[in-house]
Design a protein around this motif. Structure first.
Motif, PDB file in Angstrom:
ATOM      1  N   LEU A 158       0.839  -1.194   0.000  1.00 11.08           N
ATOM      2  CA  LEU A 158       0.000   0.000   0.000  1.00 11.08           C
ATOM      3  C   LEU A 158       0.873   1.243   0.000  1.00 11.08           C
ATOM      4  O   LEU A 158       1.950   1.258   0.602  1.00 11.08           O
ATOM      5  CB  LEU A 158      -0.911   0.009   1.227  1.00 11.08           C
ATOM      6  CG  LEU A 158      -1.943  -1.105   1.287  1.00 11.08           C
ATOM      7  CD1 LEU A 158      -2.565  -1.198   2.674  1.00 11.08           C
ATOM      8  CD2 LEU A 158      -3.029  -0.890   0.238  1.00 11.08           C
ATOM      9  N   ALA A 159       0.391   2.276  -0.659  1.00 11.31           N
ATOM     10  CA  ALA A 159       1.085   3.564  -0.675  1.00 11.31           C
ATOM     11  C   ALA A 159       0.043   4.666  -0.545  1.00 11.31           C
ATOM     12  O   ALA A 159      -1.074   4.537  -1.036  1.00 11.31           O
ATOM     13  CB  ALA A 159       1.880   3.737  -1.966  1.00 11.31           C
ATOM     14  N   ILE A 160       0.423   5.733   0.108  1.00 11.61           N
ATOM     15  CA  ILE A 160      -0.410   6.935   0.178  1.00 11.61           C
ATOM     16  C   ILE A 160       0.328   7.981  -0.645  1.00 11.61           C
ATOM     17  O   ILE A 160       1.374   8.488  -0.219  1.00 11.61           O
ATOM     18  CB  ILE A 160      -0.641   7.379   1.626  1.00 11.61           C
ATOM     19  CG1 ILE A 160      -1.381   6.270   2.382  1.00 11.61           C
ATOM     20  CG2 ILE A 160      -1.420   8.697   1.664  1.00 11.61           C
ATOM     21  CD1 ILE A 160      -1.520   6.507   3.866  1.00 11.61           C
ATOM     22  N   ILE A 161      -0.196   8.247  -1.841  1.00 10.73           N
ATOM     23  CA  ILE A 161       0.468   9.147  -2.785  1.00 10.73           C
ATOM     24  C   ILE A 161      -0.576   9.958  -3.550  1.00 10.73           C
ATOM     25  O   ILE A 161      -1.763   9.661  -3.513  1.00 10.73           O
ATOM     26  CB  ILE A 161       1.352   8.390  -3.804  1.00 10.73           C
ATOM     27  CG1 ILE A 161       0.512   7.444  -4.666  1.00 10.73           C
ATOM     28  CG2 ILE A 161       2.469   7.631  -3.112  1.00 10.73           C
ATOM     29  CD1 ILE A 161       1.262   6.860  -5.841  1.00 10.73           C
ATOM     30  N   GLU A 162      -0.093  10.967  -4.251  1.00  7.87           N
ATOM     31  CA  GLU A 162      -0.927  11.701  -5.192  1.00  7.87           C
ATOM     32  C   GLU A 162      -1.082  10.846  -6.449  1.00  7.87           C
ATOM     33  O   GLU A 162      -0.115  10.241  -6.911  1.00  7.87           O
ATOM     34  CB  GLU A 162      -0.257  13.021  -5.547  1.00  7.87           C
ATOM     35  CG  GLU A 162      -1.019  13.850  -6.547  1.00  7.87           C
ATOM     36  CD  GLU A 162      -0.320  15.151  -6.895  1.00  7.87           C
ATOM     37  OE1 GLU A 162      -0.914  15.931  -7.648  1.00  7.87           O
ATOM     38  OE2 GLU A 162       0.814  15.379  -6.432  1.00  7.87           O
ATOM     39  N   THR A 163      -2.287  10.800  -7.002  1.00  8.85           N
ATOM     40  CA  THR A 163      -2.503  10.054  -8.241  1.00  8.85           C
ATOM     41  C   THR A 163      -3.045  11.001  -9.307  1.00  8.85           C
ATOM     42  O   THR A 163      -3.497  12.104  -9.008  1.00  8.85           O
ATOM     43  CB  THR A 163      -3.511   8.904  -8.040  1.00  8.85           C
ATOM     44  OG1 THR A 163      -4.744   9.451  -7.568  1.00  8.85           O
ATOM     45  CG2 THR A 163      -3.002   7.875  -7.054  1.00  8.85           C
ATOM     46  N   GLY A 164      -2.986  10.537 -10.541  1.00  6.07           N
ATOM     47  CA  GLY A 164      -3.550  11.308 -11.630  1.00  6.07           C
ATOM     48  C   GLY A 164      -2.639  12.372 -12.207  1.00  6.07           C
ATOM     49  O   GLY A 164      -2.953  12.982 -13.216  1.00  6.07           O
ATOM     50  N   SER A 165      -1.487  12.599 -11.583  1.00  6.81           N
ATOM     51  CA  SER A 165      -0.564  13.624 -12.070  1.00  6.81           C
ATOM     52  C   SER A 165       0.739  13.000 -12.560  1.00  6.81           C
ATOM     53  O   SER A 165       1.702  13.705 -12.819  1.00  6.81           O
ATOM     54  CB  SER A 165      -0.256  14.618 -10.956  1.00  6.81           C
ATOM     55  OG  SER A 165       0.431  13.957  -9.905  1.00  6.81           O
ATOM     56  N   GLY A 166       0.759  11.686 -12.645  1.00  5.80           N
ATOM     57  CA  GLY A 166       1.966  10.984 -13.063  1.00  5.80           C
ATOM     58  C   GLY A 166       2.724  10.344 -11.923  1.00  5.80           C
ATOM     59  O   GLY A 166       3.642   9.554 -12.150  1.00  5.80           O
ATOM     60  N   SER A 167       2.361  10.656 -10.682  1.00  7.57           N
ATOM     61  CA  SER A 167       3.081  10.092  -9.532  1.00  7.57           C
ATOM     62  C   SER A 167       2.947   8.580  -9.457  1.00  7.57           C
ATOM     63  O   SER A 167       3.877   7.893  -9.030  1.00  7.57           O
ATOM     64  CB  SER A 167       2.578  10.709  -8.224  1.00  7.57           C
ATOM     65  OG  SER A 167       2.851  12.089  -8.199  1.00  7.57           O
ATOM     66  N   ASP A 168       1.792   8.060  -9.860  1.00 11.44           N
ATOM     67  CA  ASP A 168       1.611   6.611  -9.825  1.00 11.44           C
ATOM     68  C   ASP A 168       2.559   5.937 -10.818  1.00 11.44           C
ATOM     69  O   ASP A 168       3.198   4.937 -10.491  1.00 11.44           O
ATOM     70  CB  ASP A 168       0.160   6.203 -10.061  1.00 11.44           C
ATOM     71  CG  ASP A 168      -0.608   7.109 -11.007  1.00 11.44           C
ATOM     72  OD1 ASP A 168      -0.055   8.115 -11.483  1.00 11.44           O
ATOM     73  OD2 ASP A 168      -1.777   6.809 -11.269  1.00 11.44           O
ATOM     74  N   ASP A 169       2.716   6.499 -12.016  1.00 10.22           N
ATOM     75  CA  ASP A 169       3.689   5.959 -12.979  1.00 10.22           C
ATOM     76  C   ASP A 169       5.116   6.160 -12.488  1.00 10.22           C
ATOM     77  O   ASP A 169       5.975   5.295 -12.671  1.00 10.22           O
ATOM     78  CB  ASP A 169       3.521   6.602 -14.351  1.00 10.22           C
ATOM     79  CG  ASP A 169       2.236   6.169 -15.043  1.00 10.22           C
ATOM     80  OD1 ASP A 169       1.765   5.042 -14.768  1.00 10.22           O
ATOM     81  OD2 ASP A 169       1.699   6.956 -15.836  1.00 10.22           O
ATOM     82  N   ASP A 170       5.376   7.313 -11.841  1.00 11.27           N
ATOM     83  CA  ASP A 170       6.708   7.563 -11.279  1.00 11.27           C
ATOM     84  C   ASP A 170       7.047   6.532 -10.208  1.00 11.27           C
ATOM     85  O   ASP A 170       8.190   6.083 -10.106  1.00 11.27           O
ATOM     86  CB  ASP A 170       6.797   8.970 -10.684  1.00 11.27           C
ATOM     87  CG  ASP A 170       6.801  10.066 -11.738  1.00 11.27           C
ATOM     88  OD1 ASP A 170       7.086   9.773 -12.918  1.00 11.27           O
ATOM     89  OD2 ASP A 170       6.520  11.228 -11.362  1.00 11.27           O
ATOM     90  N   LEU A 171       6.062   6.162  -9.399  1.00  9.79           N
ATOM     91  CA  LEU A 171       6.291   5.148  -8.370  1.00  9.79           C
ATOM     92  C   LEU A 171       6.681   3.822  -9.010  1.00  9.79           C
ATOM     93  O   LEU A 171       7.644   3.176  -8.579  1.00  9.79           O
ATOM     94  CB  LEU A 171       5.049   4.973  -7.490  1.00  9.79           C
ATOM     95  CG  LEU A 171       5.114   3.854  -6.450  1.00  9.79           C
ATOM     96  CD1 LEU A 171       6.289   4.048  -5.497  1.00  9.79           C
ATOM     97  CD2 LEU A 171       3.797   3.780  -5.691  1.00  9.79           C
ATOM     98  N   LEU A 172       5.964   3.412 -10.047  1.00 10.98           N
ATOM     99  CA  LEU A 172       6.300   2.155 -10.721  1.00 10.98           C
ATOM    100  C   LEU A 172       7.686   2.225 -11.358  1.00 10.98           C
ATOM    101  O   LEU A 172       8.446   1.250 -11.313  1.00 10.98           O
ATOM    102  CB  LEU A 172       5.239   1.804 -11.765  1.00 10.98           C
ATOM    103  CG  LEU A 172       3.868   1.427 -11.200  1.00 10.98           C
ATOM    104  CD1 LEU A 172       2.867   1.224 -12.324  1.00 10.98           C
ATOM    105  CD2 LEU A 172       3.957   0.199 -10.303  1.00 10.98           C
ATOM    106  N   THR A 173       8.052   3.368 -11.917  1.00 15.45           N
ATOM    107  CA  THR A 173       9.387   3.545 -12.494  1.00 15.45           C
ATOM    108  C   THR A 173      10.458   3.445 -11.413  1.00 15.45           C
ATOM    109  O   THR A 173      11.491   2.795 -11.601  1.00 15.45           O
ATOM    110  CB  THR A 173       9.485   4.893 -13.228  1.00 15.45           C
ATOM    111  OG1 THR A 173       8.520   4.910 -14.294  1.00 15.45           O
ATOM    112  CG2 THR A 173      10.867   5.124 -13.797  1.00 15.45           C
TER     113      THR A 173
END
Length: 134
Positions: free
Chosen positions: A46-61
């Motif tokens: 689980l992660a608590i992050i901002e989504t929809g602005s590219g942060s979710d893709d940045d996390l996977l990267t």
């Protein structure tokens, strides 16, 4: 304590799935307390992050850089690089606890609760919500 399990489809590729709405729905109207979220899987977190602005893709990267899906891992069953999926929960724990105030998650403006799953071999995940009233 109230507790329930939801099912989340993550798909065949690494994914970050926003489950904030489901968590909010679970606590809605239940006053003050704590929401504990638990993922009973050895290859998700689980992660608590901002989504929809590219942060979710940045996390996977970032996870790909930290935990590459290659043959370096001793844990070798499953698809190539699957051993890294078993290391993921050491970096993104399979649990979180959030405050609930007046039946609302007390998250920051840009924070979302996300299930992170790098294991494409298992596209269906369970998430347990447990509410402890204050």
């Amino acid at each position: 304590m109230r507790s329930d399990v939801i099912t989340v489809q993550t798909g065949p590729r690494p994914a970050v799935r926003d489950i904030t709405a489901e968590a909010q729905g679970f606590v809605s109207g239940h006053g003050d307390g704590l929401l504990h979220i638990f993922v009973p899987h050895a290859t998700a977190g689980l992660a608590i992050i901002e989504t929809g602005s590219g942060s979710d893709d940045d996390l996977l990267t970032a996870l790909d850089g930290l935990l590459p899906a290659d043959d370096r891992w001793r844990h070798r069953h499953g698809s190539a690089g699957h051993g890294r999926d078993h290391v993921l929960p050491a970096f993104l724990p399979p649990y979180a606890t959030l405050p609930v105030l007046s039946g609302r998650l007390a998250l920051g403006t840009w924070q979302s609760l996300c299930l992170v799953d790098t294991n494409g071999d298992n596209a269906t995940r369970q998430v347990r919500f447990s509410f402890l009233p204050g």
